[in-house]
Design a protein around this motif. Structure first.
Motif, PDB file in Angstrom:
ATOM      1  N   TYR A  95      44.559  -6.695  90.051  1.00 58.23           N
ATOM      2  CA  TYR A  95      45.263  -6.756  91.181  1.00 58.23           C
ATOM      3  C   TYR A  95      44.680  -5.996  92.354  1.00 58.23           C
ATOM      4  O   TYR A  95      43.979  -5.047  92.102  1.00 58.23           O
ATOM      5  N   TYR A  96      44.762  -6.171  93.697  1.00 59.37           N
ATOM      6  CA  TYR A  96      44.165  -5.825  94.643  1.00 59.37           C
ATOM      7  C   TYR A  96      44.922  -4.475  95.309  1.00 59.37           C
ATOM      8  O   TYR A  96      46.172  -4.727  95.594  1.00 59.37           O
ATOM      9  N   ASP A  97      44.408  -3.061  95.239  1.00 66.03           N
ATOM     10  CA  ASP A  97      45.300  -2.205  95.710  1.00 66.03           C
ATOM     11  C   ASP A  97      44.772  -1.854  96.978  1.00 66.03           C
ATOM     12  O   ASP A  97      43.334  -1.594  97.371  1.00 66.03           O
ATOM     13  N   ARG A  98      45.657  -1.965  98.115  1.00 65.63           N
ATOM     14  CA  ARG A  98      45.397  -1.656  99.399  1.00 65.63           C
ATOM     15  C   ARG A  98      45.022  -0.319  99.852  1.00 65.63           C
ATOM     16  O   ARG A  98      44.061  -0.273 100.568  1.00 65.63           O
ATOM     17  N   VAL A  99      45.547   0.622  99.132  1.00 64.94           N
ATOM     18  CA  VAL A  99      45.207   1.888  99.448  1.00 64.94           C
ATOM     19  C   VAL A  99      43.759   2.356  98.823  1.00 64.94           C
ATOM     20  O   VAL A  99      43.194   2.865  99.787  1.00 64.94           O
ATOM     21  N   GLU A 100      43.474   1.671  97.877  1.00 65.35           N
ATOM     22  CA  GLU A 100      42.066   2.235  97.123  1.00 65.35           C
ATOM     23  C   GLU A 100      41.105   1.274  97.511  1.00 65.35           C
ATOM     24  O   GLU A 100      39.864   1.648  97.419  1.00 65.35           O
ATOM     25  N   GLY A 101      41.495   0.089  98.153  1.00 63.55           N
ATOM     26  CA  GLY A 101      40.496  -0.942  98.711  1.00 63.55           C
ATOM     27  C   GLY A 101      39.642  -1.714  97.553  1.00 63.55           C
ATOM     28  O   GLY A 101      38.577  -1.891  97.845  1.00 63.55           O
ATOM     29  N   LYS A 102      40.193  -1.741  96.275  1.00 64.55           N
ATOM     30  CA  LYS A 102      39.579  -2.476  95.223  1.00 64.55           C
ATOM     31  C   LYS A 102      40.551  -2.879  94.293  1.00 64.55           C
ATOM     32  O   LYS A 102      41.589  -2.797  94.338  1.00 64.55           O
ATOM     33  N   ILE A 103      39.937  -3.752  93.328  1.00 67.78           N
ATOM     34  CA  ILE A 103      40.676  -4.308  92.536  1.00 67.78           C
ATOM     35  C   ILE A 103      40.948  -3.451  91.193  1.00 67.78           C
ATOM     36  O   ILE A 103      40.192  -2.693  90.604  1.00 67.78           O
ATOM     37  N   ILE A 104      42.363  -3.273  90.666  1.00 64.76           N
ATOM     38  CA  ILE A 104      42.719  -2.337  89.590  1.00 64.76           C
ATOM     39  C   ILE A 104      42.885  -3.293  88.438  1.00 64.76           C
ATOM     40  O   ILE A 104      43.771  -4.050  88.521  1.00 64.76           O
ATOM     41  N   GLN A 105      42.444  -2.922  87.461  1.00 67.87           N
ATOM     42  CA  GLN A 105      42.354  -3.378  86.155  1.00 67.87           C
ATOM     43  C   GLN A 105      43.741  -2.941  85.527  1.00 67.87           C
ATOM     44  O   GLN A 105      43.745  -1.819  85.034  1.00 67.87           O
ATOM     45  N   VAL A 106      44.693  -3.735  84.767  1.00 72.35           N
ATOM     46  CA  VAL A 106      45.742  -3.184  84.055  1.00 72.35           C
ATOM     47  C   VAL A 106      46.169  -3.924  82.976  1.00 72.35           C
ATOM     48  O   VAL A 106      46.245  -5.296  83.045  1.00 72.35           O
ATOM     49  N   PRO A 107      46.178  -3.633  81.728  1.00 73.26           N
ATOM     50  CA  PRO A 107      46.314  -4.348  80.460  1.00 73.26           C
ATOM     51  C   PRO A 107      47.800  -4.981  80.790  1.00 73.26           C
ATOM     52  O   PRO A 107      48.776  -4.371  81.161  1.00 73.26           O
TER      53      PRO A 107
ATOM     54  N   ASP B  11      55.797  -1.761  92.280  1.00 73.57           N
ATOM     55  CA  ASP B  11      55.945  -3.255  92.460  1.00 73.57           C
ATOM     56  C   ASP B  11      54.675  -3.730  92.832  1.00 73.57           C
ATOM     57  O   ASP B  11      53.978  -3.095  93.971  1.00 73.57           O
ATOM     58  N   VAL B  12      54.149  -4.895  92.468  1.00 73.03           N
ATOM     59  CA  VAL B  12      52.926  -5.469  92.959  1.00 73.03           C
ATOM     60  C   VAL B  12      53.304  -6.878  93.477  1.00 73.03           C
ATOM     61  O   VAL B  12      53.735  -7.673  92.515  1.00 73.03           O
ATOM     62  N   PRO B  13      53.144  -7.338  94.529  1.00 67.90           N
ATOM     63  CA  PRO B  13      53.316  -8.847  94.966  1.00 67.90           C
ATOM     64  C   PRO B  13      52.229  -9.641  93.928  1.00 67.90           C
ATOM     65  O   PRO B  13      51.086  -9.347  94.057  1.00 67.90           O
ATOM     66  N   LEU B  14      52.773 -10.464  93.778  1.00 65.45           N
ATOM     67  CA  LEU B  14      52.074 -11.507  92.913  1.00 65.45           C
ATOM     68  C   LEU B  14      50.953 -12.122  93.590  1.00 65.45           C
ATOM     69  O   LEU B  14      49.565 -12.514  93.150  1.00 65.45           O
ATOM     70  N   HIS B  15      50.987 -12.215  94.988  1.00 65.44           N
ATOM     71  CA  HIS B  15      49.848 -12.567  95.766  1.00 65.44           C
ATOM     72  C   HIS B  15      48.341 -11.836  95.682  1.00 65.44           C
ATOM     73  O   HIS B  15      47.525 -12.026  96.160  1.00 65.44           O
ATOM     74  N   ARG B  16      48.860 -10.486  95.315  1.00 62.66           N
ATOM     75  CA  ARG B  16      47.881  -9.553  95.414  1.00 62.66           C
ATOM     76  C   ARG B  16      47.026  -9.381  93.940  1.00 62.66           C
ATOM     77  O   ARG B  16      46.070  -8.920  93.834  1.00 62.66           O
TER      78      ARG B  16
END
Length: 84
Positions: A26-38, A63-68
């Protein structure tokens, strides 16, 4: 393209398809990158088509919006993606 909530439901209900090691990106707006999560650290509330809850490495849930959600990998192979 299959909507992400349908893919997540299939992972939940189709045990044959759900065999393997899944990772959600998912895209993390604070870090500005894709975060990989199992997938084991992603909680999906049945019927919620808007967000999921992700537990980070420190044990904090957010919470992570599904669109991210931008990608899903199975055993290291990209099986679903959306443009960044």
């Amino acid at each position: 393209m299959l909507p992400i909530h349908e893919l997540l439901n299939r992972l939940r209900w189709d045990s044959a398809f759900a065999q393997g090691d899944f990772v959600i990106g998912y895209y993390d707006r604070v870090e500005g990158k894709i975060i990989q999560v199992p997938l084991q650290r992603v909680h999906i509330t049945p019927g919620d088509h808007f967000s999921c809850q992700v537990t980070d490495e420190d044990g904090y849930a957010h919470d992570v919006p599904l669109h991210r959600i931008k990608e899903v990998r199975k055993d290291g192979q990209l099986i679903w993606h959306r443009e960044h």
